[in-house]
Design a protein around this motif. Structure first.
Motif, PDB file in Angstrom:
ATOM      1  N   ASN A  37      -2.617   9.367   8.677  1.00 48.83           N
ATOM      2  CA  ASN A  37      -3.336   8.229   8.085  1.00 48.83           C
ATOM      3  C   ASN A  37      -3.617   8.469   6.606  1.00 48.83           C
ATOM      4  OD1 ASN A  37      -3.480   6.576  10.392  1.00 48.83           O
ATOM      5  ND2 ASN A  37      -5.238   7.728  11.182  1.00 48.83           N
ATOM      6  N   ASP A  41      -2.420   6.212   3.481  1.00 48.25           N
ATOM      7  CA  ASP A  41      -3.331   5.713   2.434  1.00 48.25           C
ATOM      8  C   ASP A  41      -2.831   6.112   1.049  1.00 48.25           C
ATOM      9  OD1 ASP A  41      -4.952   4.581   4.329  1.00 48.25           O
ATOM     10  OD2 ASP A  41      -6.410   6.229   4.374  1.00 48.25           O
ATOM     11  N   MET A 103      -9.887   0.475  -1.441  1.00 48.72           N
ATOM     12  CA  MET A 103      -9.324   0.504  -0.088  1.00 48.72           C
ATOM     13  C   MET A 103     -10.267  -0.216   0.868  1.00 48.72           C
ATOM     14  SD  MET A 103      -6.550   1.714   1.416  1.00 48.72           S
ATOM     15  CE  MET A 103      -6.054   3.160   0.457  1.00 48.72           C
ATOM     16  N   HIS A 104      -9.671  -1.095   1.709  1.00 51.07           N
ATOM     17  CA  HIS A 104     -10.455  -1.889   2.657  1.00 51.07           C
ATOM     18  C   HIS A 104      -9.734  -1.954   3.999  1.00 51.07           C
ATOM     19  CE1 HIS A 104     -13.048  -3.389  -0.622  1.00 51.07           C
ATOM     20  NE2 HIS A 104     -11.922  -3.494  -1.338  1.00 51.07           N
ATOM     21  N   SER A 105     -10.517  -2.149   5.037  1.00 47.97           N
ATOM     22  CA  SER A 105      -9.984  -2.479   6.363  1.00 47.97           C
ATOM     23  C   SER A 105     -10.333  -3.935   6.609  1.00 47.97           C
ATOM     24  CB  SER A 105     -10.591  -1.593   7.448  1.00 47.97           C
ATOM     25  OG  SER A 105     -10.217  -0.244   7.257  1.00 47.97           O
ATOM     26  N   ASN A 112      -5.142  -6.565  12.278  1.00 49.04           N
ATOM     27  CA  ASN A 112      -5.918  -5.687  11.410  1.00 49.04           C
ATOM     28  C   ASN A 112      -5.000  -5.081  10.357  1.00 49.04           C
ATOM     29  OD1 ASN A 112      -8.442  -5.957  12.803  1.00 49.04           O
ATOM     30  ND2 ASN A 112      -7.625  -4.632  14.427  1.00 49.04           N
ATOM     31  N   TYR A 113      -5.560  -4.926   9.160  1.00 46.59           N
ATOM     32  CA  TYR A 113      -4.772  -4.410   8.047  1.00 46.59           C
ATOM     33  C   TYR A 113      -5.575  -3.347   7.307  1.00 46.59           C
ATOM     34  CZ  TYR A 113      -1.952  -8.642   8.736  1.00 46.59           C
ATOM     35  OH  TYR A 113      -1.174  -9.641   9.262  1.00 46.59           O
ATOM     36  N   GLN A 114      -4.823  -2.417   6.731  1.00 47.31           N
ATOM     37  CA  GLN A 114      -5.376  -1.487   5.754  1.00 47.31           C
ATOM     38  C   GLN A 114      -4.905  -1.992   4.379  1.00 47.31           C
ATOM     39  OE1 GLN A 114      -7.458   0.724   6.618  1.00 47.31           O
ATOM     40  NE2 GLN A 114      -7.728   2.098   4.871  1.00 47.31           N
ATOM     41  N   PHE A 129      -0.803  -3.918   1.346  1.00 50.12           N
ATOM     42  CA  PHE A 129      -1.356  -3.815   2.705  1.00 50.12           C
ATOM     43  C   PHE A 129      -0.333  -3.288   3.694  1.00 50.12           C
ATOM     44  CE2 PHE A 129       0.552  -7.964   2.168  1.00 50.12           C
ATOM     45  CZ  PHE A 129       1.252  -8.167   3.333  1.00 50.12           C
ATOM     46  N   GLN A 130      -0.868  -2.864   4.823  1.00 49.30           N
ATOM     47  CA  GLN A 130      -0.063  -2.362   5.949  1.00 49.30           C
ATOM     48  C   GLN A 130      -0.803  -2.671   7.242  1.00 49.30           C
ATOM     49  OE1 GLN A 130       0.377   1.901   6.190  1.00 49.30           O
ATOM     50  NE2 GLN A 130       2.397   1.757   7.138  1.00 49.30           N
ATOM     51  N   THR A 132      -2.416  -2.289  10.789  1.00 52.37           N
ATOM     52  CA  THR A 132      -3.057  -1.142  11.447  1.00 52.37           C
ATOM     53  C   THR A 132      -2.251  -0.653  12.649  1.00 52.37           C
ATOM     54  OG1 THR A 132      -5.225  -1.943  10.749  1.00 52.37           O
ATOM     55  CG2 THR A 132      -5.193  -0.325  12.526  1.00 52.37           C
ATOM     56  N   ARG A 135       0.420   1.520  11.429  1.00 50.92           N
ATOM     57  CA  ARG A 135      -0.164   2.792  11.003  1.00 50.92           C
ATOM     58  C   ARG A 135      -0.444   3.707  12.207  1.00 50.92           C
ATOM     59  NH1 ARG A 135      -2.771   3.273   6.114  1.00 50.92           N
ATOM     60  NH2 ARG A 135      -4.494   4.409   7.087  1.00 50.92           N
TER      61      ARG A 135
END
Length: 449
Positions: A37, A41, A103-105, A112-114, A129-130, A132, A135
């Motif tokens: 993870n 990031d 950086m946000h969730s 859901n996205y990172q 973004f990516q 979740t 990931r």
């Protein structure tokens, strides 16, 4: 309650290895996921650094990724608030307008996205973004790749541990086999070489016990030999006096009692002779078992021994009207590795034993054959035989089968067994070969070359 040290050690070490491996694997799995993870990031931050150097006109909806067997990841680039001239050919996600750089969730509908929010030239905010789920898939794949070597090593390590235990305990197993293969009279010390230090005190204590046992056995044998020797002289004198008394005219009842006395004296003298013979054999060293005081040859013809023994026992067989003879033997002489006295003692004791227990009018057959570089001497009688459960016990000194009416010393077969141990031979007691009633005693001796 007995237990196996090897099994206990094997189970304990195996459980410890599995437990440690499980904890280590769990920690490695969690650590690998965290690192995966973190790497993802870092990838978002690196892409955001590149996006920051661009202008909105140079950017469009962009998705970068690769599709292989292990990872299927996508990194997308979209504006938080699309400018007026932004192309509408791509589906635009509705990002929260209050996202600040960093950086946000983020959750949009059911996805859901990172998200890494970064400004570009001109001040507009873009989202790198990516998903979740992607990931998690990448993190799980990385974690499993990290613990697969551990999963492979666990069974290998268990096999290595069991093999090491087997090798470490091999000297103890060899010592146990050596003790089981020892003769009953062998009280020599057990070897300490190559034994673990933890086992040596037990072996040392056992050696001390064997030493005391050997001394006790030697004392017992000396006592029996001395007693037999001391009694032999007065018994000889008593026998001479009884024989002189037999030459005197006596009443009938006195002569009957005299005959009973002579029979008892003869039996006692035979017992003393057997005791002395057994003591001599037991005290002889194995290396000198085939050597006599007169330096007799180590090669003795078996058929010549048959002739001497049958001549000496023929009168006893005739008294009971027993058919005694040699039933089968090779045409040529057969020589065995034994001196004359020992071989004669073996054959004579077997024939005497057969005469004693064969009923009047019975038959005793003595035979000889060659089998695998050994001479097989057989003495077969038509007596009551010996039960299988008693055939090992009758080889012990003074043991006699209960229920027999014949008087004996209980030493004949013990002498044969002791001699054969020293001559590298063996004695087997079985039923008659033809299925009839009686005993078949087979002696196996190595041939002389």
């Amino acid at each position: 309650m007995s237990y196996s040290i090897r099994k206990r050690l094997s189970w304990s070490l195996s459980l410890s290895i599995v437990l440690v491996a499980t904890i280590s694997g769990g920690l490695s799995y969690v650590g690998a996921r965290i690192k995966a993870n973190d790497r993802q990031d870092d990838t978002l931050r690196q892409v955001a650094q590149l996006v920051r150097l661009q202008t909105p006109d140079m950017l469009s909806v962009h998705e970068a990724g690769n599709d292989d067997d292990t990872t299927d990841y996508h990194i997308g680039i979209e504006p938080i608030n699309p400018p007026p001239n932004w192309p509408a050919s791509h589906e635009q996600r509705q990002w929260p307008s209050d996202l600040s750089p960093g950086m946000h969730s983020v959750q949009l509908d059911d996805d859901n996205y990172q998200v890494m929010v970064t400004p570009v030239k001109g001040g507009a905010l873009f989202a790198v973004f990516q998903e979740t789920d992607i990931r998690k898939h990448i993190a799980n794949a990385s974690a499993w790749r990290a613990i697969v070597p551990l999963l492979i090593l666990i069974p290998i390590l268990l096999l290595v541990v069991n093999d090491l235990l087997r090798r470490l305990l091999a000297p103890i197993n060899e010592l146990s086999q050596a003790v089981n293969q020892r003769d009953n009279d062998d009280t020599s010390a057990l070897p300490l070489l190559l034994l673990p230090t933890e086992v040596q005190p037990v072996v040392l204590a056992t050696n001390r016990l064997l030493s005391r046992l050997g001394e006790s056995m030697q004392a017992q044998r000396r006592f029996i030999a001395d007693a037999a020797h001391e009694l032999r002289t007065p018994m000889t004198a008593l026998s001479l006096q009884a024989q002189r008394l037999e030459a005197i005219a006596l009443p009938a009842d006195a002569r009957v009692r005299l005959q009973a006395l002579l029979t008892g004296i003869t039996r006692t003298r035979h017992l003393l002779d057997q005791l002395l013979n057994l003591a001599r054999i037991q005290n002889a060293m194995p290396a000198s078992a085939n050597k006599s005081a007169s330096a007799a040859p180590l090669t003795t013809p078996v058929k010549a021994s048959f002739t001497r023994v049958l001549e000496n026992t023929l009168n006893g067989a005739r008294t009971k009207q027993i058919d005694l003879g040699v039933s089968d033997a090779p045409a040529d002489e057969v020589n065995v590795r034994a001196n004359e006295d020992n071989l004669d003692s073996i054959v004579r004791n077997l024939v005497d034993n057969a005469i004693r227990y064969t009923p009047i009018g019975g038959q005793i057959d003595v035979s000889l054959r060659i089998e695998h570089a050994h001479a097989i001497i057989s003495v077969q009688d038509s007596g009551p035989g010996i039960e299988p459960s008693e055939r090992l016990r009758v080889l012990d000194p003074f043991y006699r089968v209960l229920g027999t009416e014949q008087l004996g010393t209980g030493l004949g077969l013990a002498i044969v067994s002791t001699l054969l141990q020293q001559l590298n031979g063996s004695l087997v007691l079985t039923d008659r070969a033809d299925g009839g009633t009686g005993l078949l005693a087979q002696v196996r001796l190595p041939l002389a070359h």
